[in-house]
Design a protein around this motif. Structure first.
Motif, PDB file in Angstrom:
ATOM      1  N   LEU A  97      35.018  49.628  31.996  1.00  0.00           N
ATOM      2  CA  LEU A  97      35.236  48.234  31.620  1.00  0.00           C
ATOM      3  C   LEU A  97      36.420  47.642  32.386  1.00  0.00           C
ATOM      4  O   LEU A  97      36.374  46.485  32.817  1.00  0.00           O
ATOM      5  CB  LEU A  97      35.462  48.117  30.112  1.00  0.00           C
ATOM      6  N   ALA A  98      37.460  48.428  32.581  1.00  0.00           N
ATOM      7  CA  ALA A  98      38.613  47.963  33.360  1.00  0.00           C
ATOM      8  C   ALA A  98      38.210  47.708  34.819  1.00  0.00           C
ATOM      9  O   ALA A  98      38.649  46.734  35.433  1.00  0.00           O
ATOM     10  CB  ALA A  98      39.751  48.975  33.282  1.00  0.00           C
ATOM     11  N   LYS A  99      37.363  48.574  35.374  1.00  0.00           N
ATOM     12  CA  LYS A  99      36.876  48.373  36.747  1.00  0.00           C
ATOM     13  C   LYS A  99      36.029  47.106  36.844  1.00  0.00           C
ATOM     14  O   LYS A  99      36.086  46.383  37.840  1.00  0.00           O
ATOM     15  CB  LYS A  99      36.083  49.586  37.221  1.00  0.00           C
ATOM     16  N   ALA A 100      35.236  46.844  35.825  1.00  0.00           N
ATOM     17  CA  ALA A 100      34.430  45.626  35.809  1.00  0.00           C
ATOM     18  C   ALA A 100      35.329  44.394  35.818  1.00  0.00           C
ATOM     19  O   ALA A 100      35.082  43.435  36.556  1.00  0.00           O
ATOM     20  CB  ALA A 100      33.511  45.615  34.585  1.00  0.00           C
ATOM     21  N   ALA A 101      36.386  44.424  35.018  1.00  0.00           N
ATOM     22  CA  ALA A 101      37.319  43.305  34.988  1.00  0.00           C
ATOM     23  C   ALA A 101      38.028  43.136  36.332  1.00  0.00           C
ATOM     24  O   ALA A 101      38.180  42.015  36.834  1.00  0.00           O
ATOM     25  CB  ALA A 101      38.340  43.505  33.866  1.00  0.00           C
ATOM     26  N   GLU A 102      38.423  44.248  36.954  1.00  0.00           N
ATOM     27  CA  GLU A 102      39.059  44.189  38.279  1.00  0.00           C
ATOM     28  C   GLU A 102      38.116  43.576  39.301  1.00  0.00           C
ATOM     29  O   GLU A 102      38.529  42.769  40.141  1.00  0.00           O
ATOM     30  CB  GLU A 102      39.449  45.589  38.747  1.00  0.00           C
ATOM     31  N   ALA A 103      36.864  43.966  39.259  1.00  0.00           N
ATOM     32  CA  ALA A 103      35.878  43.425  40.199  1.00  0.00           C
ATOM     33  C   ALA A 103      35.721  41.919  40.004  1.00  0.00           C
ATOM     34  O   ALA A 103      35.664  41.159  40.976  1.00  0.00           O
ATOM     35  CB  ALA A 103      34.540  44.138  40.040  1.00  0.00           C
ATOM     36  N   CYS A 104      35.676  41.478  38.762  1.00  0.00           N
ATOM     37  CA  CYS A 104      35.578  40.037  38.479  1.00  0.00           C
ATOM     38  C   CYS A 104      36.787  39.293  39.029  1.00  0.00           C
ATOM     39  O   CYS A 104      36.646  38.216  39.624  1.00  0.00           O
ATOM     40  CB  CYS A 104      35.452  39.788  36.979  1.00  0.00           C
ATOM     41  N   ARG A 105      37.958  39.854  38.839  1.00  0.00           N
ATOM     42  CA  ARG A 105      39.167  39.196  39.360  1.00  0.00           C
ATOM     43  C   ARG A 105      39.117  39.074  40.882  1.00  0.00           C
ATOM     44  O   ARG A 105      39.529  38.065  41.450  1.00  0.00           O
ATOM     45  CB  ARG A 105      40.412  39.959  38.910  1.00  0.00           C
ATOM     46  N   ALA A 106      38.614  40.105  41.555  1.00  0.00           N
ATOM     47  CA  ALA A 106      38.483  40.052  43.012  1.00  0.00           C
ATOM     48  C   ALA A 106      37.482  38.967  43.419  1.00  0.00           C
ATOM     49  O   ALA A 106      37.723  38.219  44.377  1.00  0.00           O
ATOM     50  CB  ALA A 106      38.056  41.414  43.552  1.00  0.00           C
ATOM     51  N   VAL A 107      36.388  38.873  42.693  1.00  0.00           N
ATOM     52  CA  VAL A 107      35.378  37.853  42.984  1.00  0.00           C
ATOM     53  C   VAL A 107      35.969  36.463  42.826  1.00  0.00           C
ATOM     54  O   VAL A 107      35.697  35.554  43.627  1.00  0.00           O
ATOM     55  CB  VAL A 107      34.139  38.040  42.086  1.00  0.00           C
ATOM     56  N   LEU A 108      36.799  36.277  41.824  1.00  0.00           N
ATOM     57  CA  LEU A 108      37.391  34.958  41.568  1.00  0.00           C
ATOM     58  C   LEU A 108      38.348  34.514  42.670  1.00  0.00           C
ATOM     59  O   LEU A 108      38.676  33.335  42.770  1.00  0.00           O
ATOM     60  CB  LEU A 108      38.093  34.952  40.206  1.00  0.00           C
ATOM     61  N   GLU A 109      38.776  35.435  43.512  1.00  0.00           N
ATOM     62  CA  GLU A 109      39.584  35.048  44.669  1.00  0.00           C
ATOM     63  C   GLU A 109      38.717  34.382  45.738  1.00  0.00           C
ATOM     64  O   GLU A 109      39.224  33.647  46.580  1.00  0.00           O
ATOM     65  CB  GLU A 109      40.295  36.267  45.241  1.00  0.00           C
ATOM     66  N   VAL A 110      37.407  34.632  45.702  1.00  0.00           N
ATOM     67  CA  VAL A 110      36.473  34.018  46.645  1.00  0.00           C
ATOM     68  C   VAL A 110      35.732  32.860  45.982  1.00  0.00           C
ATOM     69  O   VAL A 110      35.595  31.779  46.557  1.00  0.00           O
ATOM     70  CB  VAL A 110      35.471  35.067  47.176  1.00  0.00           C
ATOM     71  N   ARG A 111      35.257  33.083  44.782  1.00  0.00           N
ATOM     72  CA  ARG A 111      34.554  32.038  44.030  1.00  0.00           C
ATOM     73  C   ARG A 111      35.585  31.195  43.291  1.00  0.00           C
ATOM     74  O   ARG A 111      35.882  31.452  42.131  1.00  0.00           O
ATOM     75  CB  ARG A 111      33.599  32.674  43.026  1.00  0.00           C
ATOM     76  N   LYS A 126      37.214  27.669  41.620  1.00  0.00           N
ATOM     77  CA  LYS A 126      36.717  26.559  40.812  1.00  0.00           C
ATOM     78  C   LYS A 126      36.436  25.332  41.674  1.00  0.00           C
ATOM     79  O   LYS A 126      35.460  24.629  41.468  1.00  0.00           O
ATOM     80  CB  LYS A 126      37.728  26.227  39.713  1.00  0.00           C
ATOM     81  N   SER A 127      37.273  25.106  42.676  1.00  0.00           N
ATOM     82  CA  SER A 127      37.101  23.911  43.503  1.00  0.00           C
ATOM     83  C   SER A 127      35.931  24.043  44.483  1.00  0.00           C
ATOM     84  O   SER A 127      35.250  23.068  44.768  1.00  0.00           O
ATOM     85  CB  SER A 127      38.393  23.614  44.275  1.00  0.00           C
ATOM     86  N   LYS A 128      35.672  25.239  44.996  1.00  0.00           N
ATOM     87  CA  LYS A 128      34.615  25.413  45.996  1.00  0.00           C
ATOM     88  C   LYS A 128      33.251  25.699  45.388  1.00  0.00           C
ATOM     89  O   LYS A 128      32.232  25.200  45.850  1.00  0.00           O
ATOM     90  CB  LYS A 128      34.976  26.550  46.961  1.00  0.00           C
ATOM     91  N   THR A 129      33.193  26.544  44.377  1.00  0.00           N
ATOM     92  CA  THR A 129      31.922  26.933  43.756  1.00  0.00           C
ATOM     93  C   THR A 129      32.096  26.958  42.235  1.00  0.00           C
ATOM     94  O   THR A 129      32.155  28.023  41.628  1.00  0.00           O
ATOM     95  CB  THR A 129      31.465  28.326  44.257  1.00  0.00           C
ATOM     96  N   PRO A 130      32.174  25.777  41.614  1.00  0.00           N
ATOM     97  CA  PRO A 130      32.500  25.725  40.181  1.00  0.00           C
ATOM     98  C   PRO A 130      31.528  26.470  39.265  1.00  0.00           C
ATOM     99  O   PRO A 130      31.969  27.117  38.313  1.00  0.00           O
ATOM    100  CB  PRO A 130      32.536  24.227  39.860  1.00  0.00           C
ATOM    101  N   VAL A 131      30.234  26.419  39.544  1.00  0.00           N
ATOM    102  CA  VAL A 131      29.263  27.087  38.663  1.00  0.00           C
ATOM    103  C   VAL A 131      29.382  28.602  38.802  1.00  0.00           C
ATOM    104  O   VAL A 131      29.391  29.324  37.791  1.00  0.00           O
ATOM    105  CB  VAL A 131      27.828  26.601  38.962  1.00  0.00           C
ATOM    106  N   LEU A 132      29.491  29.086  40.044  1.00  0.00           N
ATOM    107  CA  LEU A 132      29.657  30.532  40.254  1.00  0.00           C
ATOM    108  C   LEU A 132      30.996  31.000  39.695  1.00  0.00           C
ATOM    109  O   LEU A 132      31.087  32.093  39.136  1.00  0.00           O
ATOM    110  CB  LEU A 132      29.540  30.866  41.740  1.00  0.00           C
ATOM    111  N   TRP A 133      32.025  30.193  39.865  1.00  0.00           N
ATOM    112  CA  TRP A 133      33.350  30.502  39.302  1.00  0.00           C
ATOM    113  C   TRP A 133      33.236  30.662  37.782  1.00  0.00           C
ATOM    114  O   TRP A 133      33.750  31.628  37.205  1.00  0.00           O
ATOM    115  CB  TRP A 133      34.336  29.385  39.660  1.00  0.00           C
TER     116      TRP A 133
END
Length: 196
Positions: free
Chosen positions: A151-165, A167-174
């Motif tokens: 679960l901690a790895k899943a959260a880390e992966a999400c945080r990494a994704v949020l550096e690319v996705r 809110k301003s560039k891809t709000p729905v994916l964000w």
């Protein structure tokens, strides 16, 4: 089929690809056979998702696995990677029906293979898509196995994704990734009794 919203066209595509497999064989025309298997897997996945057809989903996984018997990263890296990502998605959905953690483990392996080609530096949006898929599967596996580390790895992966996705560039994916992060953190907090 997608543009017209006509599921019947998916079925016609499936039948056409199956007809191609009567002409192309793995031994005589391996590349053509593999690309037909890849496309057949994609169509079967689309049919399964729209009609909640478990048999089509299993057939999709079989076709995608067949394509990977021939496709090689060295020869067709983008096709090889796309098949791995789609196979991961298919196995993830199959787990919902079966509850088998082995399906999730194979899905994680498929996503990890895709991440060998889709890198954050070279293909950031594709990388983010696969990482987000990986995070979801890791979260479900962590929940099923009662494994806080997953679960901690899943959260880390999400945080990494949020550096690319962003809110301003891809709000729905964000927002979708924020939702996945919230879910992973909720489960992690509940499991570890950590209010933070």
């Amino acid at each position: 089929a997608i543009q017209r919203g006509d599921p019947g066209l998916f079925h016609r595509s499936r039948d056409a690809y199956k007809g191609c497999l009567a002409l192309f064989t793995e031994d005589e025309t391996p590349a053509e056979w593999a690309f037909v298997q890849k496309n057949l897997g994609s169509v079967l996945q689309a049919i399964a998702e729209r009609a909640d057809d478990k048999n089509a989903l299993g057939e999709a996984a079989d076709a995608l696995r067949a394509a990977l018997k021939v496709l090689r990263r060295e020869d067709s890296p983008l096709e090889w990677t796309a098949v791995h990502n789609r196979l991961g998605e298919t196995l993830y959905r199959l787990d919902f029906d079966s509850g088998e953690t082995e399906m999730l483990k194979h899905a994680i392996g498929a996503y990890q293979s895709a991440l060998q080609v889709y890198t954050r530096a070279e293909t950031p949006m594709r990388w983010a898509e696969v990482m987000d898929n990986l995070a979801q599967v890791t979260q479900i596996l962590g929940e099923q196995l009662k494994n806080a580390e997953a679960l901690a790895k899943a959260a880390e992966a999400c945080r990494a994704v949020l550096e690319v996705r962003t809110k301003s560039k891809t709000p729905v994916l964000w927002a979708a990734t924020q939702n996945n992060l919230g879910s992973a953190l909720f489960l992690l907090g509940k499991m570890t009794k950590n209010m933070d």
